[in-house]
Write a protein that holds these residues in place. Structure first.
Motif, PDB file in Angstrom:
ATOM      1  N   VAL A 113       0.838  -1.203   0.000  1.00 31.98           N
ATOM      2  CA  VAL A 113       0.000   0.000   0.000  1.00 31.98           C
ATOM      3  C   VAL A 113       0.875   1.256   0.000  1.00 31.98           C
ATOM      4  N   HIS A 114       1.893   1.230   0.838  1.00 27.96           N
ATOM      5  CA  HIS A 114       2.807   2.366   0.947  1.00 27.96           C
ATOM      6  C   HIS A 114       3.442   2.684  -0.414  1.00 27.96           C
ATOM      7  N   ASN A 115       3.858   1.623  -1.088  1.00 29.92           N
ATOM      8  CA  ASN A 115       4.519   1.781  -2.383  1.00 29.92           C
ATOM      9  C   ASN A 115       3.595   2.317  -3.462  1.00 29.92           C
ATOM     10  N   PHE A 116       2.394   1.788  -3.518  1.00 33.13           N
ATOM     11  CA  PHE A 116       1.417   2.274  -4.501  1.00 33.13           C
ATOM     12  C   PHE A 116       1.122   3.760  -4.267  1.00 33.13           C
ATOM     13  N   VAL A 117       0.934   4.118  -2.988  1.00 34.53           N
ATOM     14  CA  VAL A 117       0.594   5.511  -2.682  1.00 34.53           C
ATOM     15  C   VAL A 117       1.795   6.423  -2.956  1.00 34.53           C
ATOM     16  N   GLU A 118       2.978   5.949  -2.616  1.00 33.06           N
ATOM     17  CA  GLU A 118       4.190   6.727  -2.878  1.00 33.06           C
ATOM     18  C   GLU A 118       4.315   7.030  -4.371  1.00 33.06           C
ATOM     19  N   ASN A 119       4.104   6.031  -5.193  1.00 27.38           N
ATOM     20  CA  ASN A 119       4.151   6.238  -6.643  1.00 27.38           C
ATOM     21  C   ASN A 119       3.058   7.199  -7.102  1.00 27.38           C
ATOM     22  N   ALA A 120       1.853   7.011  -6.580  1.00 32.18           N
ATOM     23  CA  ALA A 120       0.736   7.875  -6.989  1.00 32.18           C
ATOM     24  C   ALA A 120       1.082   9.337  -6.707  1.00 32.18           C
ATOM     25  N   ILE A 121       1.680   9.582  -5.562  1.00 29.97           N
ATOM     26  CA  ILE A 121       2.059  10.958  -5.213  1.00 29.97           C
ATOM     27  C   ILE A 121       3.176  11.445  -6.130  1.00 29.97           C
ATOM     28  N   LYS A 122       4.163  10.559  -6.312  1.00 32.74           N
ATOM     29  CA  LYS A 122       5.353  10.919  -7.073  1.00 32.74           C
ATOM     30  C   LYS A 122       5.041  11.235  -8.533  1.00 32.74           C
ATOM     31  N   TYR A 123       4.163  10.458  -9.134  1.00 28.69           N
ATOM     32  CA  TYR A 123       3.930  10.625 -10.566  1.00 28.69           C
ATOM     33  C   TYR A 123       2.725  11.482 -10.890  1.00 28.69           C
ATOM     34  N   THR A 124       2.036  11.971  -9.864  1.00 32.94           N
ATOM     35  CA  THR A 124       0.923  12.892 -10.079  1.00 32.94           C
ATOM     36  C   THR A 124       1.400  14.253  -9.620  1.00 32.94           C
ATOM     37  N   SER A 125       1.794  15.088 -10.593  1.00 34.89           N
ATOM     38  CA  SER A 125       2.538  16.283 -10.204  1.00 34.89           C
ATOM     39  C   SER A 125       1.728  17.309  -9.406  1.00 34.89           C
ATOM     40  N   ARG A 126       0.573  17.736  -9.917  1.00 37.16           N
ATOM     41  CA  ARG A 126      -0.112  18.829  -9.218  1.00 37.16           C
ATOM     42  C   ARG A 126      -1.557  18.457  -8.902  1.00 37.16           C
ATOM     43  N   LYS A 127      -2.035  19.048  -7.822  1.00 37.42           N
ATOM     44  CA  LYS A 127      -3.417  18.822  -7.401  1.00 37.42           C
ATOM     45  C   LYS A 127      -3.792  17.341  -7.444  1.00 37.42           C
TER      46      LYS A 127
END
Ligand SMILES: Nc1ncnc2c1ncn2[C@@H]1O[C@H](COP(=O)(O)OP(=O)(O)O)[C@@H](O)[C@H]1O
Ligand SMILES: [Mg+2]
Length: 216
Positions: A113-127
């Motif tokens: 879960v941590h990894n999926f969320v980390e990627n989601a944050i990392k690759y979704t630049s704004r808002k």
């Protein structure tokens, strides 16, 4: 692996330049030391991930599988992200069916879960809008992390879980990416008898999911 060679070559070259006199150069000295630091950190990240992967693949990775309620575990694994200064630029919501339990290893589950969320944050630049879902399906308990980022072309859907695979190497490297995160995730899921995959999210970006088989 040649992934290790680049940071190693950079460290070697900068250390040489420093020892050959750049150390006393007011401008270049600090720059080279900075490059040494950045690349040794990177090397450290890659080596740690490779060791973790080797451990997983050796089959000696210890799992303690049991039925656990997953919502509190999801909350714990993303707690860290909700504390950061970046909070204003993204929003994480959790949408898990009440009392949902799955047959998991707590550490491996939390890591995924941590990894999926980390990627989601990392690759979704704004808002960024990130949604973590958990529901019971006929095939098992499905946990997914969706985002409204750039998404992933369907031709990469299976390759994305390969070791060192990154869609945009330059960008991923700037973000400190190694391309090992998702291969570790897949190995952990395997160890738990779970499946992982990615598809398009109705939020506009990617949806990474993990399916835990029903146990009776
Ligand atoms: N939520 C996401 N949205 C878009 N692309 C993603 C997402 N998650 C992962 N990726 C792509 O998958 C690649 C592999 O991910 P991962 O194994 O975690 O490595 P990295 O260390 O680069 O994050 C990333 O480099 C990126 O190209
Ligand atoms: Mg990653």
């Amino acid at each position: 692996s040649h992934e290790l060679k680049t940071p190693m070559a950079i460290i070697q070259a900068h250390a040489e330049a420093l020892s050959e006199g750049a150390f006393h150069d007011e401008v270049m000295g600090p720059k080279f030391v900075d490059a040494l630091l950045r690349n040794s950190e990177r090397l450290n990240t890659i080596v740690s991930s490779m060791l973790e992967l080797a451990h997983l693949e050796s089959g000696t990775y210890d799992l303690f599988l049991s039925m656990y309620e997953i919502e509190p575990l999801i909350e714990n694994s993303i707690e860290l992200f909700q504390d950061t200064d970046f909070e204003h630029s993204y929003q994480i919501t959790i949408d898990v069916e009440k009392d949902l339990k799955a047959y998991i290893d707590v550490q491996a589950f939390s890591h995924i879960v941590h990894n999926f969320v980390e990627n989601a944050i990392k690759y979704t630049s704004r808002k960024g809008i990130i949604r973590v879902k958990g529901k019971q399906t006929d095939d098992g308990v499905r946990v997914s992390v969706e985002d409204n980022g750039p998404g992933i072309e369907s031709k990469y859907f299976s390759r994305i879980f390969e070791r060192f695979f990154r869609i945009d190497k330059g960008r991923a490297r700037d973000e400190g990416g190694t391309g090992l995160g998702l291969s570790i995730v897949r190995n952990m899921a395997d160890a738990m008898g779970a499946q992982v995959g990615v598809c398009n999210s109705e939020l506009g970006g990617a949806e990474f999911w993990c399916l835990f088989p029903n146990v009776h």
